[in-house]
Design a protein around this motif. Structure first.
Motif, PDB file in Angstrom:
ATOM      1  N   ALA A 364       0.860  -1.119   0.119  1.00 26.62           N
ATOM      2  CA  ALA A 364      -0.043  -0.025  -0.047  1.00 26.62           C
ATOM      3  C   ALA A 364       0.938   1.338   0.016  1.00 26.62           C
ATOM      4  CB  ALA A 364      -0.816   0.028   1.161  1.00 26.62           C
ATOM      5  N   PRO A 365       0.462   2.247  -0.558  1.00 24.57           N
ATOM      6  CA  PRO A 365      -0.783   2.616  -1.444  1.00 24.57           C
ATOM      7  C   PRO A 365      -1.019   2.042  -2.787  1.00 24.57           C
ATOM      8  CG  PRO A 365       0.272   4.486  -1.509  1.00 24.57           C
ATOM      9  CD  PRO A 365       1.050   3.696  -0.904  1.00 24.57           C
ATOM     10  N   TYR A 366       0.029   1.124  -3.173  1.00 25.71           N
ATOM     11  CA  TYR A 366       0.179   0.874  -4.699  1.00 25.71           C
ATOM     12  C   TYR A 366      -0.910  -0.247  -4.867  1.00 25.71           C
ATOM     13  CZ  TYR A 366       4.549   3.572  -4.046  1.00 25.71           C
ATOM     14  OH  TYR A 366       5.014   4.518  -3.823  1.00 25.71           O
ATOM     15  N   THR A 367      -1.147  -0.269  -6.189  1.00 24.83           N
ATOM     16  CA  THR A 367      -2.274  -1.054  -6.640  1.00 24.83           C
ATOM     17  C   THR A 367      -1.608  -2.175  -7.701  1.00 24.83           C
ATOM     18  OG1 THR A 367      -2.748   0.426  -8.409  1.00 24.83           O
ATOM     19  CG2 THR A 367      -4.007   0.499  -6.524  1.00 24.83           C
ATOM     20  N   PRO A 368      -2.206  -3.419  -7.852  1.00 20.26           N
ATOM     21  CA  PRO A 368      -1.816  -4.358  -8.852  1.00 20.26           C
ATOM     22  C   PRO A 368      -1.524  -3.889 -10.381  1.00 20.26           C
ATOM     23  CG  PRO A 368      -3.479  -5.152  -7.212  1.00 20.26           C
ATOM     24  CD  PRO A 368      -3.665  -3.761  -7.223  1.00 20.26           C
ATOM     25  N   LEU A 369      -0.579  -4.382 -10.946  1.00 21.41           N
ATOM     26  CA  LEU A 369      -0.403  -3.921 -12.228  1.00 21.41           C
ATOM     27  C   LEU A 369      -1.414  -4.491 -13.182  1.00 21.41           C
ATOM     28  CD1 LEU A 369       3.418  -4.524 -12.219  1.00 21.41           C
ATOM     29  CD2 LEU A 369       2.326  -2.505 -12.294  1.00 21.41           C
ATOM     30  N   VAL A 370      -1.738  -3.854 -14.194  1.00 19.31           N
ATOM     31  CA  VAL A 370      -2.815  -4.183 -15.057  1.00 19.31           C
ATOM     32  C   VAL A 370      -2.431  -4.285 -16.635  1.00 19.31           C
ATOM     33  CG1 VAL A 370      -5.246  -3.740 -16.046  1.00 19.31           C
ATOM     34  CG2 VAL A 370      -4.804  -3.590 -13.593  1.00 19.31           C
ATOM     35  N   VAL A 371      -2.123  -5.403 -17.313  1.00 20.02           N
ATOM     36  CA  VAL A 371      -1.687  -5.447 -18.615  1.00 20.02           C
ATOM     37  C   VAL A 371      -2.909  -5.316 -19.476  1.00 20.02           C
ATOM     38  CG1 VAL A 371      -0.204  -6.471 -20.272  1.00 20.02           C
ATOM     39  CG2 VAL A 371       0.269  -6.565 -17.762  1.00 20.02           C
ATOM     40  N   LYS A 372      -2.928  -4.548 -20.582  1.00 20.85           N
ATOM     41  CA  LYS A 372      -3.983  -4.496 -21.558  1.00 20.85           C
ATOM     42  C   LYS A 372      -3.234  -4.484 -22.896  1.00 20.85           C
ATOM     43  CE  LYS A 372      -8.044  -3.153 -19.011  1.00 20.85           C
ATOM     44  NZ  LYS A 372      -9.059  -2.024 -19.114  1.00 20.85           N
ATOM     45  N   ASN A 374      -0.100  -3.896 -25.058  1.00 19.65           N
ATOM     46  CA  ASN A 374       1.076  -3.628 -24.721  1.00 19.65           C
ATOM     47  C   ASN A 374       1.129  -2.509 -23.619  1.00 19.65           C
ATOM     48  OD1 ASN A 374       1.894  -5.327 -26.630  1.00 19.65           O
ATOM     49  ND2 ASN A 374       3.154  -4.005 -27.852  1.00 19.65           N
ATOM     50  N   GLU A 375       0.036  -2.112 -23.052  1.00 16.58           N
ATOM     51  CA  GLU A 375      -0.124  -1.256 -22.193  1.00 16.58           C
ATOM     52  C   GLU A 375      -0.078  -1.879 -20.630  1.00 16.58           C
ATOM     53  OE1 GLU A 375      -2.800   2.320 -24.205  1.00 16.58           O
ATOM     54  OE2 GLU A 375      -3.548   1.474 -22.700  1.00 16.58           O
ATOM     55  N   ILE A 376       0.472  -1.266 -19.529  1.00 15.51           N
ATOM     56  CA  ILE A 376       0.638  -1.737 -18.370  1.00 15.51           C
ATOM     57  C   ILE A 376       0.542  -0.428 -17.504  1.00 15.51           C
ATOM     58  CG2 ILE A 376       2.117  -2.736 -16.541  1.00 15.51           C
ATOM     59  CD1 ILE A 376       4.200  -3.530 -18.674  1.00 15.51           C
ATOM     60  N   SER A 377      -0.816  -0.593 -16.532  1.00 16.60           N
ATOM     61  CA  SER A 377      -1.186   0.504 -15.759  1.00 16.60           C
ATOM     62  C   SER A 377      -0.829   0.308 -14.236  1.00 16.60           C
ATOM     63  CB  SER A 377      -2.622   0.704 -15.903  1.00 16.60           C
ATOM     64  OG  SER A 377      -3.037   0.975 -17.274  1.00 16.60           O
ATOM     65  N   LEU A 378      -0.520   1.261 -13.688  1.00 19.29           N
ATOM     66  CA  LEU A 378       0.034   1.120 -12.216  1.00 19.29           C
ATOM     67  C   LEU A 378      -0.365   2.484 -11.570  1.00 19.29           C
ATOM     68  CD1 LEU A 378       3.741   1.918 -12.115  1.00 19.29           C
ATOM     69  CD2 LEU A 378       3.054   1.829 -14.105  1.00 19.29           C
ATOM     70  N   LEU A 379      -0.265   2.570 -10.278  1.00 17.29           N
ATOM     71  CA  LEU A 379      -0.961   3.367  -9.498  1.00 17.29           C
ATOM     72  C   LEU A 379      -0.398   4.886 -10.136  1.00 17.29           C
ATOM     73  CD1 LEU A 379      -2.420   4.419  -6.974  1.00 17.29           C
ATOM     74  CD2 LEU A 379      -0.161   4.728  -5.805  1.00 17.29           C
ATOM     75  N   PHE A 467       5.208  -2.796  -9.409  1.00 13.49           N
ATOM     76  CA  PHE A 467       4.267  -1.852  -9.081  1.00 13.49           C
ATOM     77  C   PHE A 467       4.554  -0.436  -8.645  1.00 13.49           C
ATOM     78  CE2 PHE A 467       5.514  -4.048  -5.395  1.00 13.49           C
ATOM     79  CZ  PHE A 467       5.513  -3.180  -4.316  1.00 13.49           C
ATOM     80  N   ASP A 468       5.528  -0.326  -8.330  1.00 10.86           N
ATOM     81  CA  ASP A 468       5.900   1.203  -7.828  1.00 10.86           C
ATOM     82  C   ASP A 468       6.507   2.150  -8.925  1.00 10.86           C
ATOM     83  OD1 ASP A 468       8.554   0.072  -8.338  1.00 10.86           O
ATOM     84  OD2 ASP A 468       9.166   0.324  -6.265  1.00 10.86           O
ATOM     85  N   GLY A 469       6.683   1.661 -10.019  1.00  7.16           N
ATOM     86  CA  GLY A 469       7.191   2.408 -11.253  1.00  7.16           C
ATOM     87  C   GLY A 469       8.551   2.267 -11.604  1.00  7.16           C
ATOM     88  N   PHE A 470       9.244   1.293 -11.147  1.00 10.79           N
ATOM     89  CA  PHE A 470      10.705   0.740 -11.275  1.00 10.79           C
ATOM     90  C   PHE A 470      10.729   0.067 -12.790  1.00 10.79           C
ATOM     91  CE2 PHE A 470      14.283  -1.957 -11.060  1.00 10.79           C
ATOM     92  CZ  PHE A 470      15.408  -1.188 -10.649  1.00 10.79           C
TER      93      PHE A 470
END
Length: 995
Positions: A364-372, A374-379, A467-470
């Motif tokens: 927390a506060p990070y959220t699970p990674l989501v792959v759609k 070639n796009e990867i979404s994170l907090l 998940f933290d953007g690394f």
């Protein structure tokens, strides 16, 4: 006086009794070690005359004792005796003549007197040289004397038990060692099993204890059920030994009871890295050297009480193996947690191989990674991966205020990040991509791979986003045939509005220069990348190769600097330029001209960090006020603080980075704080480690794995007990606590994680205070997981002294520690930061934490209260240097800061501005009222007029008032008309309430 006698009977398991006529004792507070050293010999004299002789069999481990001063003191008068002459002085014995000034009685011989030179917290311990103080007449009498009465050695004394040489540093004589060797001429090595209580300390001398006992082929011990039982195998090499290994058989008892061989281990042979990867160590021992092999037995909880017997087998390349019989009596006692609450028994050695909190679960506060696709979404962010594996776009979704998420993305790039392979004619070599494939999609980590090639080169890209953007990139470039290249470079094309600020590459944090060029210089500069961005969108990148090792930091960079990356640096042909190019601000990371032969491989690895990491939690800033000192709970509560930071060198946390010795006192203090509604955090970091750590010599047995190599020196304890090959670090004179530098990323990090978990679960700490950091983000994530487990708050604040200096390799603290920012709650980047002469853009990027989703506090000189408040910063009690933050805290409370929206001067739509661009305003807005912080960077006193967007404030100007509340040592109470000119003193400002 606490006596430790050679003549005592040693009842500890596995130790046979032996005796020696001269006892060793500890005489606490009997003399001042700062003037006389830590050791003395007690002599008794029953003769007569003006001359006495003493032959002292001191068996010293230090070298060159003849070059160290001897001080003799009269026991009756405590006066120094000046008529002294030394005879033959060596490591085994000392021949001393002196005048017995009180006749019959007691005399003291101090034989390692030293003094500390240099800075008190980084002392240079210097042993005093021999001196000539005897009178000519007395020396003449000595030279003509024919019969000199002897003074007898009564005992050897140390200033306390921590300084004693007994029993493991009392050396065997050469004659004793030669006699031992003569009995074992056909052997390659001897084994001396040793109890865990007596750490093997010397590598060049046998202890007299081993001469008395002789080599052994068995070890006897006693353990409780579920105990992490430790023991040592002391190996003495009679020839050069390569690849020493210890293996074990099952331990068996009557009736078929078994402790399986896999419950036994040797930390010198096998381990688990700080990142969770198993490894093996090669142990070589030079002829004449001693190697301690630390072993352990994880006694099963369900082990039946009995005596279990098995073998430890020591094998060596080309030598005959030796078997040591292990006989372990397991008693009926059942220990909790392996007995780790008794660390002096080495029950925590198994922590060195811990994998606790290694799973990359989302924190927390990070959220699970989501792959759609070639796009990867994170907090708050999104990464789109190109077919060659590199980002085609990186986006953030933060508003400029950094307090909310936006539906409109902030694009960082004008085009994809890409590599150029430039031929000698200047044209780019085109590599064809086979497309990207996602190889792992988990909530905490997404991995992908891509290969691009032509007939000359092949580029294999593997990457992972957490998940933290690394993002970690491994870029393997292989020559499929000989190739001449003018350059291999990587372009990061930033959007101009994003590339507003820059920090790193020798640049202080602040506005990005229009253009500049940087070259590698790892011998002097801890620089391999930069952060480029704006408040709500940015990217840190760093250039590495496959041999990257984290360097030392905080005063010690030059002793273990960065390794020059073969690929990027290319014998110093490589570098970085940052400049405008077309629509972009281009970061061109070039490596220069080179030739690659067929089969050559280069690694152009790099890391990315996408900032900010999360929105700013302003309410945490207003609600949590740190008190950075060990004081009575009532005192701290009355001051208005809510969180206590317990530094080291205090009664409940005395020894640096080893908060396990006074833990019961710490627990009692924390319980009291919790009862009063306060939280308590402790100082505990990794960079250096107290010499009081119980495991010091066990870790020294691992060579340079945990402790850095160095020239030794420092405080006397280090020199007297470690000898050499270490780097002396922080020292606390009042506690005689001397630290040595850790080597970097190693198994001590596993111990650290386990220790933080133990302190959280058993002592109740609410978090940690980090004083600079010598570990990477892998350990930081693990620490955050254990600190926040089971609902614990896990608050972490990070302090850094400004790293932008020669000793630290001219790095920026925020750039150096950015990989840890996702897990911090507050920054304290205050020491050696100049609050009077730096510009606002410097404070914003290097000190405030705001572009990364954090807030901070000030330190040096008490900070600048007016400038601090435009970033929401005050200083910290009681480190205020007269600039007490409590009057400002009082305004926070009276105004009601909780729930306000912070709109910084850096936000274009800030509803309150001034008509002077050197006088800045930040707004803290709530319904019907705003607190406006004004601070001046103008060169002189000035007047300003507020430019207010009343509609955005939601306040009717016809009913509005502007007041300055009374704030002690900050401002006097005053009211202003809406259009009134407001005077602003140089380097000061106002806190105004508009409602």
């Amino acid at each position: 006086m606490k006596k430790v006698l050679f003549a005592l009977t040693l009842l500890l398991s596995g130790i046979s009794a032996y005796s020696q006529s001269i006892p060793y004792t500890n005489c606490e507070k009997c003399w001042l070690p700062d003037t006389l050293g830590n050791h003395r010999v007690v002599l008794t004299f029953s003769g007569s005359g003006k001359i006495a002789k003493a032959i002292i069999p001191w068996r010293r481990r230090d070298n060159d004792p003849e070059n160290k001063r001897i001080i003799i003191q009269d026991g009756a008068t405590s006066q120094k005796i000046t008529n002294v002459k030394t005879g033959n002085i060596n490591r085994e014995t000392g021949e001393i003549y002196f005048e017995p000034t009180s006749g019959k009685g007691t005399y003291y011989v101090y034989y390692l007197p030293s003094k500390n030179e240099g800075r008190s917290n980084y002392p240079k311990g210097v042993y005093l040289k021999p001196e000539i103080t005897a009178s000519t007449d007395w020396l003449s009498a000595l030279s003509s004397a024919t019969a000199i009465p002897l003074a007898n050695v009564k005992e050897f004394q140390s200033i306390d038990g921590f300084n004693t040489f007994y029993p493991m540093e009392v050396i065997a004589t050469k004659a004793e060692t030669d006699q031992l060797l003569s009995k074992h001429t056909g052997e390659d090595f001897l084994v001396f099993p040793e109890d865990r209580i007596y750490s093997i300390r010397m590598t060049d001398d046998l202890p007299q204890r081993w001469i008395e006992r002789g080599p052994q082929s068995h070890f006897d011990g006693e353990a409780a059920r579920n105990e992490n039982f430790a023991f040592q195998l002391g190996l003495y090499a009679l020839r050069d030994l390569q690849n020493v290994k210890v293996s074990f058989t099952n331990l068996t008892a009557a009736g078929g009871k078994v402790i399986a061989a896999n419950k036994l281990f040797c930390i010198n042979n096998n381990g688990v890295s700080y990142s969770g990867v198993p490894f093996s160590k090669t142990v070589d021992v030079t002829k004449g050297k001693i190697q301690a092999l630390w072993c352990g037995i994880d006694v099963p909880e369900d082990a039946a009480p009995a005596t279990y017997t098995g073998k430890a087998i020591i094998s060596i390349n080309g030598k005959t193996a030796k078997e040591i019989t292990i006989s372990l009596k397991v008693n009926s006692q059942l220990l909790k947690d392996g007995g780790v609450n008794e660390p002096w028994k080495m029950t925590r050695l198994r922590w060195l191989n811990s994998t606790m909190a290694q799973d990359n679960t989302v924190i927390a506060p990070y959220t699970p990674l989501v792959v759609k696709g070639n796009e990867i979404s994170l907090l708050g962010r999104k990464v789109t991966v190109n077919k060659d594996g590199f980002p085609s776009q990186i986006q953030t979704f933060y508003t400029p205020e950094m307090t909310e998420y936006s539906k409109t993305p902030n694009n960082l790039l004008t085009e994809a990040i890409h590599f150029h392979f430039v031929k000698p004619d200047g044209k780019n070599m085109v590599l064809k991509s086979k497309g990207v494939q996602f190889t792992k999609t988990e909530p905490g980590t997404v991995q992908w791979a891509a290969t691009s090639s032509n007939d000359t080169l092949k580029m294999e890209v593997t990457a992972s986003l957490e998940f933290d953007g690394f993002i970690a990139y491994t870029v393997k470039v292989e020559a499929l045939k000989d190739a001449d290249l003018k350059d291999i470079d990587m372009h990061i094309p930033f959007k101009k509005d994003v590339a507003k600020y820059l920090m790193g590459l020798g640049q202080k944090g602040g506005y990005r220069p229009d253009n500049f060029e940087w070259k590698w210089d790892v011998a002097h500069k801890n620089q391999d990348g930069a952060w480029i961005g704006t408040v709500n969108a940015g990217l840190q990148y760093s250039l590495r190769d496959e041999k990257y090792v984290r360097p030392l930091n905080t005063n010690f960079y030059l002793q273990k600097p960065l390794l020059l990356p073969t690929s990027w640096a290319n014998d110093n042909k490589g570098g970085i330029t940052v400049a405008e190019k077309g629509e972009a601000i281009l970061a061109n990371n070039y490596s220069g001209e080179r030739q690659m032969k067929k089969g050559d491989v280069l690694y152009y690895n790099f890391n990315l960090l996408i900032t900010p990491f999360h929105t700013i939690n302003t309410d945490f800033q207003w609600d949590n006020r740190f008190y950075h000192a060990y004081k009575p709970i009532d005192t701290i509560k009355a001051a208005g603080a809510t969180i206590i930071n317990i530094h080291h060198a205090t009664a409940i946390n005395p020894f640096i980075n080893y908060p396990f010795i006074a833990w019961k006192k710490m627990q009692a203090y924390i319980d009291s704080a919790h009862d009063a509604g306060l939280k308590v955090k402790i100082y505990n970091t990794i960079r250096e480690l107290s010499d009081h750590a119980y495991e010091t010599f066990a870790m020294r047995s691992l060579g340079h794995e945990i402790y850095s190599p160095g020239k030794g020196g420092g405080f006397s304890w280090l020199q007297e007990h470690l000898g050499n090959d270490y780097i002396a670090a922080w020292f606390v004179p009042e506690l005689k606590d001397a630290a040595i530098i850790n080597s970097g990323q190693n198994r001590w990090h596993n111990y650290y994680v386990e220790g933080m978990n133990w302190l959280t679960q058993n002592v109740g700490i609410d978090g940690i205070y980090l004083d600079d950091v010598a570990f990477d983000r892998v350990t930081m994530k693990r620490v955050k997981r254990v600190l926040t487990k089971d609902g614990h708050p896990g608050i972490i604040d990070l302090h850094s002294a400004n790293q932008y200096d020669k000793a630290d390799g001219f790095n920026n603290s925020a750039n150096l520690y950015m990989e840890h920012f996702p897990y911090l709650n507050r920054l304290w980047f205050g020491e050696y930061f100049d609050y009077e002469h730096n510009t606002p853009d410097f404070f914003l990027t290097e000190v405030s934490g705001i572009p990364f989703g954090l807030m901070g506090e000030m330190l040096q000189g008490g900070g600048n209260a007016w400038r601090g408040m435009v970033y929401g910063m005050t200083n910290r009690l009681p480190w205020s240097d007269g600039a007490d933050p409590r009057p400002i805290w009082k305004v926070w409370d009276s105004f009601g800061m909780k729930g306000t929206k912070m709109i910084g001067y850096w936000v274009d739509t800030n509803p309150v501005k001034t008509d002077n661009d050197k006088v800045l305003a930040t707004v803290y807005k709530k319904n019907g009222a705003v607190l406006v912080s004004i601070a001046s960077w103008a060169d002189a006193d000035t007047t300003i007029q507020l430019k207010i967007d009343w509609k955005q404030l939601g306040i009717d100007p016809s009913k509005a008032t502007i007041t300055a509340p009374e704030i002690d040592k900050f401002q006097t109470a005053r009211s202003f008309k809406l259009d009134e000119k407001i005077p602003v003193e140089r380097a000061k400002g106002w806190l105004l309430i508009i409602k």
